[in-house]
Write a protein that holds these residues in place. Sequence first.
Motif, mmCIF file in Angstrom:
data_model
loop_
_atom_site.group_PDB
_atom_site.id
_atom_site.type_symbol
_atom_site.label_atom_id
_atom_site.label_comp_id
_atom_site.label_asym_id
_atom_site.label_seq_id
_atom_site.Cartn_x
_atom_site.Cartn_y
_atom_site.Cartn_z
ATOM 1 N N VAL A 1 -9.556 -8.827 8.242
ATOM 2 C CA VAL A 1 -8.248 -9.344 7.858
ATOM 3 C C VAL A 1 -7.619 -8.280 6.976
ATOM 4 N N ILE A 2 -6.493 -7.716 7.462
ATOM 5 C CA ILE A 2 -5.829 -6.640 6.730
ATOM 6 C C ILE A 2 -4.481 -7.127 6.220
ATOM 7 N N LYS A 3 -3.972 -6.410 5.225
ATOM 8 C CA LYS A 3 -2.673 -6.736 4.650
ATOM 9 C C LYS A 3 -1.781 -5.510 4.780
ATOM 10 N N THR A 4 -0.633 -5.673 5.436
ATOM 11 C CA THR A 4 0.345 -4.599 5.547
ATOM 12 C C THR A 4 1.727 -5.214 5.699
ATOM 13 N N GLY A 5 2.689 -4.638 5.032
ATOM 14 C CA GLY A 5 4.055 -5.138 5.124
ATOM 15 C C GLY A 5 4.240 -6.520 4.535
ATOM 16 N N GLY A 6 3.383 -6.909 3.584
ATOM 17 C CA GLY A 6 3.502 -8.217 2.957
ATOM 18 C C GLY A 6 2.949 -9.352 3.790
ATOM 19 N N VAL B 1 3.467 -4.742 13.567
ATOM 20 C CA VAL B 1 3.586 -4.990 12.135
ATOM 21 C C VAL B 1 4.953 -4.513 11.660
ATOM 22 N N GLU B 2 5.267 -4.809 10.404
ATOM 23 C CA GLU B 2 6.504 -4.305 9.820
ATOM 24 C C GLU B 2 6.503 -2.783 9.891
ATOM 25 N N ASP C 1 -6.533 0.585 3.817
ATOM 26 C CA ASP C 1 -7.621 0.244 2.902
ATOM 27 C C ASP C 1 -7.438 -1.119 2.245
ATOM 28 N N GLN C 2 -6.353 -1.811 2.559
ATOM 29 C CA GLN C 2 -6.147 -3.155 2.024
ATOM 30 C C GLN C 2 -6.784 -4.165 2.978
#
Length: 103
Positions: A4-9, A22-23, A36-37
């Motif tokens: 599970v990654i986080k990108t663009g909020g 993605v955004e 790396d998030q």
Amino acid sequence: MYAVIKTGGKQYKVAAGEKIKVEQIAADVGQEIVIDQVLAVGEGSSIKVGTPLVSGATVTVTVLSHGRHDKVRIFKMRRRKHYQKRQGHRQNFTELQIGAIVG
């Protein structure tokens, strides 16, 4: 294996070989990016959940293309007041190919 990654909020559940939109990310087409998030990494019944991130976990992605989503039409109206407003919006996106998941 998935992550599970986080990108663009936003958060995305990804696995190796998947394509996701993605955004928009400021990167050239064909460029490899290391995200790396990583909020969680799992395989089968074993899962590592970060607080908030998993230390040492990374996801390698390749930029496939940039584009724009379909137009979203906005229409505002006040009844009996002769007020109508039309507006449109197209959000930019980046399409990514998920590569290696390390963690």
